[in-house]
Enzyme design. Sequence first.
Site, PDB file in Angstrom:
ATOM      1  N   VAL A 656       0.858  -1.177   0.000  1.00 26.10           N
ATOM      2  CA  VAL A 656       0.000   0.000   0.000  1.00 26.10           C
ATOM      3  C   VAL A 656       0.899   1.233   0.000  1.00 26.10           C
ATOM      4  O   VAL A 656       1.662   1.457   0.944  1.00 26.10           O
ATOM      5  CB  VAL A 656      -0.929   0.034   1.236  1.00 26.10           C
ATOM      6  CG1 VAL A 656      -1.794   1.290   1.226  1.00 26.10           C
ATOM      7  CG2 VAL A 656      -1.791  -1.219   1.288  1.00 26.10           C
ATOM      8  N   CYS A 657       0.855   2.007  -1.070  1.00 23.94           N
ATOM      9  CA  CYS A 657       1.690   3.198  -1.173  1.00 23.94           C
ATOM     10  C   CYS A 657       0.922   4.405  -0.643  1.00 23.94           C
ATOM     11  O   CYS A 657      -0.059   4.850  -1.241  1.00 23.94           O
ATOM     12  CB  CYS A 657       2.090   3.433  -2.625  1.00 23.94           C
ATOM     13  SG  CYS A 657       3.366   2.298  -3.185  1.00 23.94           S
ATOM     14  N   LEU A 658       1.388   4.908   0.465  1.00 20.31           N
ATOM     15  CA  LEU A 658       0.740   6.040   1.119  1.00 20.31           C
ATOM     16  C   LEU A 658       1.783   6.766   1.949  1.00 20.31           C
ATOM     17  O   LEU A 658       2.548   6.132   2.692  1.00 20.31           O
ATOM     18  CB  LEU A 658      -0.409   5.536   2.010  1.00 20.31           C
ATOM     19  CG  LEU A 658      -1.405   6.565   2.524  1.00 20.31           C
ATOM     20  CD1 LEU A 658      -2.230   7.148   1.386  1.00 20.31           C
ATOM     21  CD2 LEU A 658      -2.332   5.927   3.564  1.00 20.31           C
TER      22      LEU A 658
END
Length: 807
Positions: A656-658
Amino acid sequence: MDDDDDDDGADDYVDYDSDYDEKAKTVVEADPYAGIFFSKDRREEVIEVEEEPETAFIPDTNEQVKIMTQGQWMKGCPEGGEQGFLFGLYNELSGGDCICPQSCGYRIQRSKSNFFAIFPDFLLYTRHLRRVVKRTCPSCKADFCFACGEPINTGSNRDTSSSGDDNLFHCSNLQGVILGIGLAMLESTFSEQRQQSSEESSQKSKTNKRRKTDLHSSSSTPKGDDDEDDSYYMSLPVGKKSKGGVGYAGDVKEDTSGQLEAQATQRLKDEKIGTILSQIREYLPSLRREGGARTSDYMVHPTALAHLRRRFNYLCTTLLRNDSLSDMSDRSVLYFELFEWLETISNHEALASMMAMPIMVVSSVKSVAPKKVAKGKAPIRERTIIYEGSAGPRELLEAIVIQAQAAIKGLEGIKTPDPEVLEMTEEQKRMTSSAKGKERELTPSLSDENQRLLLFCQRILATASAIDRSLRETKGDAFVDRLHAALPKISSEPFDHSSITLATTDEARKKAYVDWATQVRFEYCDLTVPKEEDKKGAVEESLPHYKFYYNSEARMLATSDIPKRSLAIAKELAVLTTNLPVAWDSSVFLRVDENRVDIIKALIIGPEGTPYQDGCFLFDIFLGPNYNQAPPSVKYMTTNGGKYRFNPNLYADGKVCLSLLGTWSGPGWVSGKSTLLQVLISIQSMILCEEPYLNEPGWANDGGTPQSRQYSSNVRRMVVKTAMLGNLKNPPEPFGDVIRTHYRLKSQAIITQLDKWLILDDGKATIGDSFSTRQDSGGSSNGFKKDVEEMQQLLRQLQDDVFKVDK
């Protein structure tokens, strides 16, 4: 006020037990407290009069002070019993003669300045009252009360050390006026503080133009007090495109300057309000008063409940709606005093019903043309204000109780499942008994900060328990049982999803869905993998395994005790229990292991208006050893076995890219301040967005292009195949019931939605990863129509309660 409510006069005022229509009378005869629980529908129309305040010179203090006008005294009071009592007391104490009770002919004129002077401090007001309330007849030398005209017995042996001058407790008239003036002072001070905070916040927002990518508001999140910290617990409007991306661009940093100054300022405000509350509480009716109950404790003035309901409830509702247990704990000087008030009110039969009464809040204000008055006099202005019922004090307190219970669970730290208990010998029982004291000594003590939060949480639970106990004594079991049935709950028992029936109208469907989702959004459950027996029948003796991506990491921390982490998790759980966003458009569901509160699974429903709409997206979350100095670990699990990349920020391998998670550039995790709720809402609103193509930095300016539309079509195909059809046929644990009920309650809307998606589809083959050339095999057809038809068939089976899956 509604006409039905006015007929009973004083009786209607006392308990609101008559708040029901004619058709319900037969029901109320069986349960005399039935009406009060439907009184959230109560609506009151009040005409408030604004008059120019008078002033008066007070010789004893050498001050010129304002006098409370009749309009201010009657503020917020509807016509009927309450208004009559308030008007009568004001009229009696603001004029006319007070006659010597010995009938010697002596009389003394009352004036408004005697009882209705507004001093800058409550203690100055009570000091003033002490000077005027006791009068001595110059003729017969009898002492009498200036408020009621009855004799004052100066020979009483009552202990007055705890309550000062006993003369202020002489009669119910004094009680009524002291509570009325005191609560008006309290309301005014509290309103001024909030107005000041609002203006400061507004000014700050004008001068600080930096972009806050992770702070947003939502109608689905309960509003708390007006502190800045609360904004960290609010959610984004779902289904809307987030302008400017998801936090991958820019070098914005969190500004933490001024926090200590703001906390110190808030502490001074809280101490001021807490002091006023403590001073006024002394004059609340209490049969448990130290030194013995006074006359006014037994003979409660009819306006007492009116004063509390109209003025105290404004402060009460504001503080109890605070959705941050951490903030409440930091402001314990104020909240402890609030809890004292709630307990004192619930202990007196004349006031106890207020705990279940609706808090009346302003819904609309309409100005009325000024009335003509005599020349030279200020015009009298009137406003028509509509008040509507909202949750009462006990209901609001329950939301805090839920938070406190969750925090205590977090403070307990990580627990391993209890070993199987075997029958002990007598010798073993004696050894166990003698060792109990030593075990307590060996138990590690909590840190000071953890201990403060624990004590605060225990105080919350004790307050709720004391209120319920008092209500049972004063109002009866039926009253309390009915009250509890309407309270919000975090159930420890499995929820019966089959009890939710399908509604027939769109409005009813949406309400049923939100009511259901609110009840099941947060639950504790067993996430362990059952132990397997070996060939000899012996159970493997080891730490449990978990149905969880981070199983290995979790097992490594099985015996760890990290106080700072426990405190952070406690605060996090308190927020999550009551603040997860719930709406027809999109909701977030959480499941926490009952023994390992650091092991969490999340299910996010794709927001309306996006290619993810009504898909079910699963995430495994682990609050690691450095939480929340560092962000949580989050893994995306709905990947079709690692084949599908649903978004530039959701990889097929589950990454999850955040920026909040430190997996993307931009505003990152702020130690001690950022929360898991922010992470969940950022995923829900900023990743599962309307135009996911734009989440890739290189494509951020390509909104509405054919490439973007093609990307969304591809996402919709993956959503139907995996996030809808796949999860409905093989629901991931422990969300099976949630997923089936979600689709059953929204079946008709989703069937229609799928027809629209079928029309929008571009007919291209599904690409599992839009950044590669790999495609699902589909021949001349991409298989989307087949998936849609199968999904619609299963939705109709859910509607007809004949759902089945061919495996």
